[in-house]
Write an enzyme that holds these catalytic residues in place. Structure first.
Site, PDB file in Angstrom:
ATOM      1  N   SER A   1      44.649  -7.513 -35.754  1.00  0.00           N
ATOM      2  CA  SER A   1      43.422  -7.092 -36.433  1.00  0.00           C
ATOM      3  C   SER A   1      43.486  -7.560 -37.876  1.00  0.00           C
ATOM      4  O   SER A   1      44.464  -8.183 -38.295  1.00  0.00           O
ATOM      5  CB  SER A   1      43.288  -5.579 -36.385  1.00  0.00           C
ATOM      6  N   LYS A   2      42.438  -7.208 -38.607  1.00  0.00           N
ATOM      7  CA  LYS A   2      42.378  -7.638 -40.009  1.00  0.00           C
ATOM      8  C   LYS A   2      43.589  -7.143 -40.802  1.00  0.00           C
ATOM      9  O   LYS A   2      43.977  -7.761 -41.780  1.00  0.00           O
ATOM     10  CB  LYS A   2      41.097  -7.104 -40.656  1.00  0.00           C
TER      11      LYS A   2
END
Ligand code: GLU
Length: 519
Positions: free
Chosen positions: A257-258
């Protein structure tokens, strides 16, 4: 076999709510490869039913990233096709017609429960440690009750009438057999209170109407699949084949994810990664040809890809491996292509056209660069580079050889050929320039080079070695400080080529400057 089975049609169906990330791009790639390999069609469909979160920027960004990667879709936005529109917000009438069929055939019902009631119900279920599930209050409303509430304009949604008993089975191409008890599935929402369809409903209507034969997507959608299969049956559609792709994890083995830093395709594009290198790496996130080979061109991926070899197990995103694959792709590009790419990076950095003129007296013969490649095809004429400058850049790239790993390193690795404002490594200065005997030696070398008539590699090497001999020092004692004076670095390509390619004026100027500055 029906048409549906003989014609392979796959799709990538992103929601335009952010960038195209590594995971989405991998899904797009596997769909694309499967279509190309089988002679099928690759459809791009934009799933923008979440009006609050969908943005035009995201839509544009996804399209640009797909185009940059070379994942050319056959049908979809910008291309059209027989099954459009390819953006869900343009397909509202279809969803409403289809949901009406479900209401008419008893597979769906209006639900008038208020958000507050649903919230309370969820809370109670949680308290009782039960999975949150709609209790079915509106399922049993009579036709008259429904008609009355509708005529009064009571806000409502539409739900699927899930059978209480039975089991739904499916076979996933990658993950194998699955079965879900209907009793554990809820009366999920088909149409939201704002009149928009839910993902589960729109995706089925669209996949069926776009004649999608294989649904290839991330395994975060596995739990949606039984609900969707119910819808296929209730609407009398053919059920497509499903292939759920393994999760991609970050280095800490949690879902990528980010949080793990850069994961968007635009990020890598803006940092000058090669699209084919990225595709190659994305392909390996869950697929392997034989557990050994790791380097594939775009074309080789198309030829070799198969869904059967996609793993069930999660793949771990490894930044250093991606860099390595990129460097291998860069290495293999023909010189002419490298010149164009390197020119682009230099230009972006404001290094082209060169801020200073070098005075290479003779055109450089590329053939005499060890391991060097001749330029073939059309010369790169971009960025106001004349032929001589282009040849000079070709030679610079040749002498760099495999030292150039990523295009983004270009400004650091060869910036000193194009500007006087290059980075100087302090450690290099300390090691090789900050010594009392060095300035005098640099001045002497500058004198010799100034006198030299033919500034070719052989002559500049001879001059340096003769000077070292006369000063009774090793050639290295001149080479090392000379390298730092000319490039600001401890390592560089062959120093005599650097001297030639910097030209007489710049070489002499930098040697004298170093002599003065560090004396
Ligand atoms: N719009 C969905 C997503 O972005 C597509 C899922 C699917 O492929 O069915 O996750």
């Amino acid at each position: 076999m029906s048409d549906h089975e003989t014609h392979i049609r796959v799709r990538f169906a992103p929601s335009p709510t952010g960038h195209l990330h590594v995971g989405g791009a991998r899904t797009a790639l596997y769909n694309y490869l499967y279509a190309r390999k089988t002679g099928g069609k690759f459809v791009l469909r934009i799933e923008d039913t979440d009006a609050k979160r969908s943005t035009v920027e995201s839509y544009k960004g996804i399209i640009e990233a797909m185009e940059w990667l070379g994942l050319n879709w056959d049908e979809g936005p910008l291309r059209g096709g027989d099954f459009g529109p390819y953006t869900q917000s343009g397909r509202g009438v279809l969803y409403h017609n289809e949901v009406q069929k479900l209401i008419d055939n008893g597979n769906a019902y209006y639900c008038f429960c208020t958000p507050e009631r649903l919230e309370e119900m969820r809370f109670e279920m949680k308290e009782k440690k039960l999975p949150p599930k709609y209790d079915g209050r509106c399922r049993e409303l009579s036709e008259a009750e429904v008609a009355e509430r509708l005529s009064k304009g009571v806000p409502h949604i539409v739900r699927f009438k899930m059978p209480h008993d039975g089991t739904v089975f499916f076979r996933d191409i990658i993950r194998g057999e699955f079965s879900f008890e209907n009793g554990n599935l809820d009366d999920f929402v088909l149409i939201k209170s704002d009149g928009n369809p839910t993902y589960n409903f729109a995706v089925v209507v669209d996949d069926a109407h776009m004649k999608i034969s294989h649904v290839i997507r991330g395994d975060d959608h596995l739990s949606n699949t039984p609900r969707q299969i119910h819808l296929y049956h209730a609407l009398g559609y053919n059920v497509p084949k499903f292939a759920h792709l393994p999760m991609i994890l970050g280095s800490d083995h949690s879902r990528l994810s980010k949080r793990h830093g850069a994961t968007s395709i635009a990020y890598y594009r803006d940092r000058n990664y090669l699209a084919d290198g990225l595709l190659n790496y994305l392909a390996l996130l869950g697929w392997s040809l034989d557990g050994k080979r790791e380097l594939f061109t775009h074309q080789a991926l198309i030829e070799k890809f198969s869904l059967k070899k996609v793993s069930k197990n999660p793949a771990v995103f490894d930044d250093s491996k991606m860099k390595w694959i990129n460097s291998e792709h860069l290495k293999k590009l023909p010189l002419t292509k490298k010149i164009v790419l390197v020119q682009g990076v230099l230009n972006d950095e404001g290094l082209l056209p060169p801020a200073f003129d070098v005075d290479i007296s003779k055109p450089v013969d590329l053939k005499i660069v060890p391991g060097g490649e001749e330029m073939t095809g059309k010369k790169a004429l971009n960025y106001n580079m004349n032929d001589k400058e282009t040849e000079r850049l070709g030679t610079i790239i040749n002498i760099l050889g495999n030292r150039l790993k990523l295009l983004n390193d270009v400004p650091d690795v060869i910036g000193y050929f194009y500007t006087d404002d290059y980075r100087v490594d302090e450690k290099a200065v300390r090691l090789h320039l900050l010594r009392s005997e060095v300035p005098n030696r640099m001045n002497k070398l500058a004198d010799e080079y100034e006198r030299l008539k033919y500034f070719d590699r052989e002559s500049v090497e001879k001059v340096l070695r003769d000077l070292a001999f006369n000063l009774e020092i090793t050639a290295g004692e001149l080479i090392h400080p000379c390298r730092v004076a000319l490039t600001g670095k401890i390592v560089s390509p062959d120093i005599f080529w650097v001297v030639v390619l910097l030209g007489k004026t710049k070489t002499v100027e930098r040697l004298r400057k170093a002599a003065k500055f560090y004396s």
